[in-house]
Design a protein around this motif. Sequence first.
Motif, PDB file in Angstrom:
ATOM      1  N   UNK A  10     -20.600  -5.197  29.726  1.00  0.00           N
ATOM      2  CA  UNK A  10     -21.741  -5.475  28.864  1.00  0.00           C
ATOM      3  C   UNK A  10     -21.952  -4.331  27.880  1.00  0.00           C
ATOM      4  N   UNK A  11     -22.057  -4.671  26.602  1.00  0.00           N
ATOM      5  CA  UNK A  11     -22.366  -3.683  25.568  1.00  0.00           C
ATOM      6  C   UNK A  11     -23.866  -3.656  25.335  1.00  0.00           C
ATOM      7  N   UNK A  12     -24.451  -4.838  25.134  1.00  0.00           N
ATOM      8  CA  UNK A  12     -25.896  -4.968  24.932  1.00  0.00           C
ATOM      9  C   UNK A  12     -26.270  -6.401  25.227  1.00  0.00           C
ATOM     10  N   UNK A  13     -27.486  -6.616  25.653  1.00  0.00           N
ATOM     11  CA  UNK A  13     -27.911  -7.971  25.946  1.00  0.00           C
ATOM     12  C   UNK A  13     -29.411  -8.103  26.021  1.00  0.00           C
ATOM     13  N   UNK A  55     -26.912 -10.760  33.186  1.00  0.00           N
ATOM     14  CA  UNK A  55     -26.130 -10.541  31.973  1.00  0.00           C
ATOM     15  C   UNK A  55     -24.741  -9.997  32.265  1.00  0.00           C
ATOM     16  N   UNK A  56     -24.636  -9.074  33.214  1.00  0.00           N
ATOM     17  CA  UNK A  56     -23.341  -8.477  33.527  1.00  0.00           C
ATOM     18  C   UNK A  56     -22.361  -9.517  34.054  1.00  0.00           C
ATOM     19  N   UNK A  57     -22.820 -10.363  34.970  1.00  0.00           N
ATOM     20  CA  UNK A  57     -21.952 -11.392  35.541  1.00  0.00           C
ATOM     21  C   UNK A  57     -21.546 -12.417  34.492  1.00  0.00           C
ATOM     22  N   UNK A  77     -34.990 -22.431  22.412  1.00  0.00           N
ATOM     23  CA  UNK A  77     -34.040 -22.860  23.425  1.00  0.00           C
ATOM     24  C   UNK A  77     -32.997 -21.831  23.817  1.00  0.00           C
ATOM     25  N   UNK A  78     -32.833 -20.765  23.033  1.00  0.00           N
ATOM     26  CA  UNK A  78     -31.863 -19.732  23.390  1.00  0.00           C
ATOM     27  C   UNK A  78     -32.471 -18.874  24.488  1.00  0.00           C
ATOM     28  N   UNK A  79     -31.753 -18.760  25.601  1.00  0.00           N
ATOM     29  CA  UNK A  79     -32.260 -18.009  26.757  1.00  0.00           C
ATOM     30  C   UNK A  79     -31.606 -16.656  26.931  1.00  0.00           C
ATOM     31  N   UNK A  80     -30.390 -16.498  26.415  1.00  0.00           N
ATOM     32  CA  UNK A  80     -29.657 -15.269  26.623  1.00  0.00           C
ATOM     33  C   UNK A  80     -28.744 -15.024  25.444  1.00  0.00           C
ATOM     34  N   UNK A  81     -28.653 -13.789  25.015  1.00  0.00           N
ATOM     35  CA  UNK A  81     -27.708 -13.388  23.975  1.00  0.00           C
ATOM     36  C   UNK A  81     -27.143 -12.040  24.382  1.00  0.00           C
ATOM     37  N   UNK A  82     -25.830 -11.999  24.582  1.00  0.00           N
ATOM     38  CA  UNK A  82     -25.210 -10.739  24.988  1.00  0.00           C
ATOM     39  C   UNK A  82     -23.979 -10.449  24.156  1.00  0.00           C
ATOM     40  N   UNK A  83     -23.719  -9.190  24.024  1.00  0.00           N
ATOM     41  CA  UNK A  83     -22.526  -8.690  23.378  1.00  0.00           C
ATOM     42  C   UNK A  83     -21.720  -8.017  24.474  1.00  0.00           C
ATOM     43  N   UNK A 124     -30.132  -4.438  19.555  1.00  0.00           N
ATOM     44  CA  UNK A 124     -31.234  -5.192  20.189  1.00  0.00           C
ATOM     45  C   UNK A 124     -31.964  -6.038  19.155  1.00  0.00           C
ATOM     46  N   UNK A 125     -32.171  -5.485  17.966  1.00  0.00           N
ATOM     47  CA  UNK A 125     -32.836  -6.228  16.905  1.00  0.00           C
ATOM     48  C   UNK A 125     -31.983  -7.432  16.491  1.00  0.00           C
TER      49      UNK A 125
END
Length: 121
Positions: A29-32, A41-43, A16-22, A5-6
Amino acid sequence: MVDLKQTLSRFLAIPGVRLAILVGRDGLLIEGMTRDGKDNMEAVGAIMTTALSTAEALGQEISRGGVVGVVMEYEQGLVSIDPLGDFALMVTLFDNASNLGRVRHLVRTSRNEVLEALDIA
């Protein structure tokens, strides 16, 4: 131990970054993290694994090597997909191309710590 998460919060610190997921290569989904919580995030993760697979198939077909990253530009923003080894990928969604370089640099500099946190380094 690296806190995912950090690490992801560093992406959201870029304007401008709205979403960051792994996400795993299996689409799970691993983390987001999202800036405003409106993006599913899942979709996004599941769809992006398919997009990366398509890009990899194209790279093989046209003999250009492995995929380093994929950037898709839409009317209202960009999506970046960056493979992190054989098991995971990083997906970022942002408003415009002005910070594309910063996002790509952060992916590269965070790669090893993310893989270490996933215990696949």
